[in-house]
Design a protein around this motif. Structure first.
Motif, PDB file in Angstrom:
ATOM      1  N   MET A   1     -58.901 -34.128 -27.378  1.00 38.93           N
ATOM      2  CA  MET A   1     -59.747 -33.025 -27.888  1.00 38.93           C
ATOM      3  C   MET A   1     -61.174 -33.523 -27.857  1.00 38.93           C
ATOM      4  SD  MET A   1     -59.446 -30.661 -31.330  1.00 38.93           S
ATOM      5  CE  MET A   1     -57.883 -29.976 -30.679  1.00 38.93           C
ATOM      6  N   SER A  57     -65.709 -28.719 -31.829  1.00 33.89           N
ATOM      7  CA  SER A  57     -64.755 -28.940 -30.807  1.00 33.89           C
ATOM      8  C   SER A  57     -64.584 -27.432 -30.306  1.00 33.89           C
ATOM      9  CB  SER A  57     -63.470 -29.529 -31.306  1.00 33.89           C
ATOM     10  OG  SER A  57     -62.687 -29.691 -30.034  1.00 33.89           O
ATOM     11  N   VAL A  62     -65.390 -28.249 -36.787  1.00 36.55           N
ATOM     12  CA  VAL A  62     -64.310 -28.943 -37.129  1.00 36.55           C
ATOM     13  C   VAL A  62     -64.204 -29.607 -38.816  1.00 36.55           C
ATOM     14  CG1 VAL A  62     -62.949 -31.074 -36.661  1.00 36.55           C
ATOM     15  CG2 VAL A  62     -63.661 -29.375 -34.677  1.00 36.55           C
ATOM     16  N   THR A  91     -63.516 -30.366 -44.313  1.00 35.35           N
ATOM     17  CA  THR A  91     -62.654 -30.424 -43.175  1.00 35.35           C
ATOM     18  C   THR A  91     -62.136 -28.825 -42.691  1.00 35.35           C
ATOM     19  OG1 THR A  91     -62.134 -32.690 -43.125  1.00 35.35           O
ATOM     20  CG2 THR A  91     -60.733 -31.456 -41.526  1.00 35.35           C
ATOM     21  N   PHE A  95     -58.105 -28.477 -38.296  1.00 36.84           N
ATOM     22  CA  PHE A  95     -58.480 -29.935 -37.602  1.00 36.84           C
ATOM     23  C   PHE A  95     -57.863 -31.028 -38.591  1.00 36.84           C
ATOM     24  CE2 PHE A  95     -60.902 -26.825 -35.505  1.00 36.84           C
ATOM     25  CZ  PHE A  95     -60.651 -27.088 -34.252  1.00 36.84           C
ATOM     26  N   GLN A  98     -56.974 -35.374 -37.958  1.00 35.40           N
ATOM     27  CA  GLN A  98     -57.577 -35.854 -36.882  1.00 35.40           C
ATOM     28  C   GLN A  98     -58.442 -36.914 -36.884  1.00 35.40           C
ATOM     29  OE1 GLN A  98     -57.468 -34.080 -33.712  1.00 35.40           O
ATOM     30  NE2 GLN A  98     -55.710 -32.683 -34.423  1.00 35.40           N
ATOM     31  N   ASN A  99     -58.156 -37.847 -38.232  1.00 34.94           N
ATOM     32  CA  ASN A  99     -58.917 -38.639 -38.573  1.00 34.94           C
ATOM     33  C   ASN A  99     -60.505 -38.781 -38.406  1.00 34.94           C
ATOM     34  OD1 ASN A  99     -58.895 -41.597 -39.283  1.00 34.94           O
ATOM     35  ND2 ASN A  99     -58.460 -42.610 -37.393  1.00 34.94           N
ATOM     36  N   LEU A 100     -61.066 -37.720 -38.773  1.00 33.97           N
ATOM     37  CA  LEU A 100     -62.277 -37.356 -38.885  1.00 33.97           C
ATOM     38  C   LEU A 100     -63.391 -38.172 -39.633  1.00 33.97           C
ATOM     39  CD1 LEU A 100     -61.851 -33.564 -38.989  1.00 33.97           C
ATOM     40  CD2 LEU A 100     -62.229 -34.939 -36.995  1.00 33.97           C
ATOM     41  N   LYS A 103     -64.112 -40.899 -37.426  1.00 37.03           N
ATOM     42  CA  LYS A 103     -65.274 -40.370 -36.243  1.00 37.03           C
ATOM     43  C   LYS A 103     -66.678 -40.538 -36.943  1.00 37.03           C
ATOM     44  CE  LYS A 103     -62.013 -37.409 -33.583  1.00 37.03           C
ATOM     45  NZ  LYS A 103     -61.347 -38.837 -33.489  1.00 37.03           N
TER      46      LYS A 103
END
Length: 173
Positions: A1, A57, A62, A91, A95, A98-100, A103
């Motif tokens: 993604m 995304s 997201v 969040t 999503f 997604q280990n945001l 990021k």
């Protein structure tokens, strides 16, 4: 993604508040402290000052968060140190997982260096072992708990609060 980090814009305001409401509703099921309803003017000001961020995304927001370079009521004397402060990560439930935060951390390392900041800092209200473990896995050092002294002008969830403090020292890596 494919994820892209961008400044939020005025068209994002309703979605930002939707994500805050979802996050607050979730907090209410798990914790005694939760986010209040945030002042729309606060968010609009952050957008105008390019301090409100989003991960996008495929045309969807997201995740959102805010930044500042100044947080004296929470960080007290440490506020004199060059830091970027991250607030209100929310969040999109579509999503999650997604280990945001990782990021955001990778982005924040570059953002901090571009702005001559040594530290990336965050706080959460209360002593939440799950969040403490999660944020340390994302690269933050847990600095301990701090009972806030002066919360005038801060959002309501900081009233009479103890916060968990986290930081990444970019000079120690």
């Amino acid at each position: 993604m494919n994820f892209q980090i961008q400044n939020s814009n005025s068209y994002d305001t309703d979605e930002i508040f939707r994500l805050y409401k979802i996050a607050t509703d979730f907090q209410k099921t798990r914790f005694t402290h939760h986010w209040p309803e945030f002042d729309r003017h606060l968010i609009e000001t952050e957008i105008l000052e390019n301090r409100q961020w989003k991960i996008v995304s495929e045309g969807k927001i997201v995740c959102v968060w805010a930044t500042t370079f100044d947080d004296p009521q929470i960080w007290e004397e440490r506020n004199e140190e060059p830091a970027v402060y991250i607030h209100r990560i929310a969040t999109n439930p579509d999503f999650r997982g997604q280990n945001l935060v990782s990021k955001i951390v990778e982005w924040a390392k570059i953002y901090a260096q571009e702005n001559q900041k040594q530290f990336i800092r965050m706080d959460t209200v209360g002593d939440n072992s799950g969040l403490i473990n999660y944020y340390t896995k994302c690269g933050f050092e847990f600095l301990g708990l701090l009972k806030l002294k002066n919360t005038e002008g801060l959002p309501a969830h900081y009233d009479n609060a103890t916060v968990s403090l986290f930081q990444i020292d970019l000079n120690s890596k």
